[in-house]
Design an enzyme around this catalytic site. Sequence first.
Site, PDB file in Angstrom:
ATOM      1  CG  HIS A 118      -2.023   1.011   1.133  1.00 41.80           C
ATOM      2  ND1 HIS A 118      -1.877   2.298   1.603  1.00 41.80           N
ATOM      3  CD2 HIS A 118      -3.275   0.926   0.620  1.00 41.80           C
ATOM      4  CE1 HIS A 118      -3.000   2.966   1.381  1.00 41.80           C
ATOM      5  NE2 HIS A 118      -3.860   2.170   0.797  1.00 41.80           N
ATOM      6  CG  ASP A 149      -8.272  -3.274  -3.320  1.00 37.56           C
ATOM      7  OD1 ASP A 149      -9.483  -3.027  -3.254  1.00 37.56           O
ATOM      8  OD2 ASP A 149      -7.414  -2.407  -3.554  1.00 37.56           O
TER       9      ASP A 149
END
Length: 454
Positions: free
Chosen positions: A332, A391
């Site tokens: 991320h 996700d």
Amino acid sequence: MTAEWNSDMEHRFEELVERSRRSGRIDPSLYTEYDVKRGLRDSTGKGVLTGLTEISDVIGFGVRSDGQKVPADGALYYQGYNVAELIKGFENRRFGFEEITYLLLFGELPNKVQLREFIDILSYCRELPEEFTRDVIMKAPSANMMNSLQKCVLTLYSYDERPEDTSITNILWQELSLIAKMPLLAVYSYHTYRHYHLKENLFIRNPKPELSLAENLLQMLHPDGNYTELEAKVLDVALVLHAEHGGGNNSTFTTHVVSSSGTDTYSAVAASLGSLKGPKHGGANLKVQEMFEDIKAHVSDWENEEELRSYLTKILDGEAFDRAGLIYGMGHAVYSLSDPRAVILKDYARRLSVEKHLEKEFGLYEAVERIGGECIARKRRLLKPVCANVDFFSGFVYTMLGLPRELYTPLFAIARISGWSAHRIEELVNDGKIIRPAYKYVGHHRQYTEFDER
């Protein structure tokens, strides 16, 4: 009379394509020379400060006593409240998405009376204009639900008696109306797509005023209208986790940019939907699901860590799956040790996998999360671990909930419109300037050549 397309025209068009490539190409070294913050990020990958917000805080690192940043478990705050604590607070009491929407918009947690009144307003706003489903949603259906959402949102402008009124009173009403209607627009668009493109039976089920947004979404979507208590709870949590993520993510920044121009609410939301549609932003969970299908097809024993590690290494080396060299759902831009949304959603995914008898699949996700992180860190020679992002588990959750892939990104939009709405109000209340970053011209000035002399 329209000209007929032929091989000569095809060749000419290919020449135009190549000219457009040459015309648009800029020497990469110039970005370094002029210290251009590409992607609005500095050389370390940190976002360039472009605004202020009180709506949410995204924390990915800790800070030592000497001021040095160090990796730390991530944290996400909505209006100052830790999201993990918010979800824990309503876990055994009620659905929370409506409460979180209230918090994002008004800055405070509602009491029982305020929440009940707010839910009543959303229920009132949920109804679509008369014949809207037939005249708008069912006309020229798109194979991509995000485009359908954009069409529907922009068309709702025509049904608004004061669409250009940018007073906070009117904007708030428009936003609440869109928040309430978004699940209907997405689900009805999907059913229409199934009917016209896949030749399946068409059914449209009305929302029920006594149900939460998550419950209504499931009962409108599922062919039999049924869902379990855990299914609705997990979907509600997923909506909460996707509702907001700071002002710097692409779609929310789009909300700020477009709103700063003074445009109407429908145009602002449509622009944000266009941003979210992009695979670099809203479509990542679908890529994760495709990757796992590929892993299942090529790894015979999911519990064999060496076989799994070998195939994940091939994916990283660009020799397997889509050959992009990426393990999707891992890493991320902000979080370091952990993405708090992934941590929470993983727990609910575990619970749901038990109800669905998919514990083995959940075990595969856990293994890929752990081994994939190790492989990435080793290949990139990183000193810190690589965490799974939200996700990574969301696509698996949506699959267990019986949600079709066509609705993965629209579901993101159904949640994130609450955050967009809060940021639009914040942008307008603070009366900021129109957002206009600088671009430096690096071309060359030229003398005009007369037409007959070219």
